[in-house]
Design a protein around this motif. Sequence first.
Motif, mmCIF file in Angstrom:
data_model
loop_
_atom_site.group_PDB
_atom_site.id
_atom_site.type_symbol
_atom_site.label_atom_id
_atom_site.label_comp_id
_atom_site.label_asym_id
_atom_site.label_seq_id
_atom_site.Cartn_x
_atom_site.Cartn_y
_atom_site.Cartn_z
ATOM 1 N N VAL A 1 8.307 2.283 6.037
ATOM 2 C CA VAL A 1 7.242 3.293 5.984
ATOM 3 C C VAL A 1 5.976 2.636 5.413
ATOM 4 O O VAL A 1 6.015 2.071 4.314
ATOM 5 N N PRO A 2 4.855 2.657 6.125
ATOM 6 C CA PRO A 2 3.654 1.960 5.664
ATOM 7 C C PRO A 2 3.209 2.331 4.250
ATOM 8 O O PRO A 2 2.813 1.453 3.471
ATOM 9 N N SER A 3 3.256 3.606 3.902
ATOM 10 C CA SER A 3 2.831 4.005 2.558
ATOM 11 C C SER A 3 3.741 3.419 1.488
ATOM 12 O O SER A 3 3.284 3.040 0.405
ATOM 13 N N VAL A 4 5.023 3.349 1.772
ATOM 14 C CA VAL A 4 5.957 2.738 0.824
ATOM 15 C C VAL A 4 5.681 1.241 0.719
ATOM 16 O O VAL A 4 5.661 0.667 -0.371
ATOM 17 N N SER A 5 5.463 0.613 1.865
ATOM 18 C CA SER A 5 5.139 -0.812 1.871
ATOM 19 C C SER A 5 3.880 -1.095 1.054
ATOM 20 O O SER A 5 3.834 -2.036 0.258
ATOM 21 N N ARG B 1 5.857 -3.871 11.372
ATOM 22 C CA ARG B 1 4.889 -4.587 10.544
ATOM 23 C C ARG B 1 5.015 -4.176 9.075
ATOM 24 O O ARG B 1 4.951 -5.011 8.175
ATOM 25 N N ALA B 2 5.198 -2.875 8.829
ATOM 26 C CA ALA B 2 5.360 -2.419 7.447
ATOM 27 C C ALA B 2 6.615 -3.023 6.824
ATOM 28 O O ALA B 2 6.623 -3.404 5.649
ATOM 29 N N LEU B 3 7.667 -3.151 7.617
ATOM 30 C CA LEU B 3 8.905 -3.757 7.135
ATOM 31 C C LEU B 3 8.672 -5.221 6.767
ATOM 32 O O LEU B 3 9.137 -5.706 5.723
ATOM 33 N N SER C 1 6.660 -5.396 3.558
ATOM 34 C CA SER C 1 7.520 -5.129 2.409
ATOM 35 C C SER C 1 8.322 -6.373 2.047
ATOM 36 O O SER C 1 8.465 -6.723 0.859
ATOM 37 N N GLY C 2 8.847 -7.035 3.077
ATOM 38 C CA GLY C 2 9.609 -8.257 2.836
ATOM 39 C C GLY C 2 8.775 -9.336 2.172
ATOM 40 O O GLY C 2 9.251 -10.038 1.266
ATOM 41 N N ARG C 3 7.542 -9.471 2.583
ATOM 42 C CA ARG C 3 6.645 -10.447 1.951
ATOM 43 C C ARG C 3 6.447 -10.141 0.478
ATOM 44 O O ARG C 3 6.425 -11.041 -0.369
ATOM 45 N N ALA C 4 6.291 -8.860 0.163
ATOM 46 C CA ALA C 4 6.081 -8.469 -1.234
ATOM 47 C C ALA C 4 7.319 -8.755 -2.074
ATOM 48 O O ALA C 4 7.216 -9.275 -3.195
ATOM 49 N N ILE C 5 8.495 -8.452 -1.539
ATOM 50 C CA ILE C 5 9.734 -8.701 -2.275
ATOM 51 C C ILE C 5 9.928 -10.200 -2.489
ATOM 52 O O ILE C 5 10.313 -10.659 -3.570
ATOM 53 N N LYS C 6 9.656 -10.987 -1.449
ATOM 54 C CA LYS C 6 9.741 -12.439 -1.574
ATOM 55 C C LYS C 6 8.780 -12.943 -2.648
ATOM 56 O O LYS C 6 9.127 -13.809 -3.460
#
Length: 254
Positions: free
Chosen positions: A53-57, A232-234, A237-242
């Motif tokens: 979800v883009p807002s969550v990302s 793209r949002a997924l 999110s993965g980039r942020a977690i990394k």
Amino acid sequence: MQALKSLLVALTYPPALTAALLIAAAVFALVRWRRLALGTAVFAIAWSCVLAVPSVSDWVRGRIERQYPPVDETTLPQADAIVVLGGATHFYWLERQNVTAYDLENSRLAAGARAWLAGKAPVIVLSGGGDNGGNEAASEARIMEHAIQRLGVPKNALLLETKSRNTRDNAHYTAQIAGERGFRRILLVTSSLHMPRAVIEFRRAGVDITPVPVPENGKRERWTQRWVPSRRALWRSGRAIKEMGAIVMSRLRN
């Protein structure tokens, strides 16, 4: 150790962790741990669905990005050089005519160009290594060199650092260039998401830096842009977690 590191990096991408957890859930089901299997499966699917979800990302990324909000390049102090880190070498705007550094809010190269055009430093160092074969012509720095000239920065104002493969290398080789050239103060340009880790590595390398963070978020005016899950949002999110994991590792090494 390298294999374990590669596995952990892969699991930062939400679908990879979802797949791993679903495999674990299947194993739990085989040994008749039904409640644990069901809970693991539900969590695995929800993990990727929510982070898509883009807002969550944006919220996840915001936990990091708010540490270094964007700045107006005209307010920056004078420096000896501007360093622009690679990592975002897909320059879609090269196909546009009459594009300027002031048109590209989310571009690291444009932020570096704006700082140079504002007279904040006489030199821009473009930092980014080549491919696995060591081909300098294919390096991020070489690609950035061609692109930034479209934004008004002449070739004689550019220095290339083509050996780095990661942020620690960026800092190490930039420190070498700074020592050789007598650069004392550096304006460091990278994304707001990447900046916390970059600051740790550059300061550890002994480089006196002023952060110049660049935003990556686009405007989401329609509710569909904010709440409809997307690939793209997924990925974001993965980039942020990394990045969160990499920041922890950098601080532990420090």
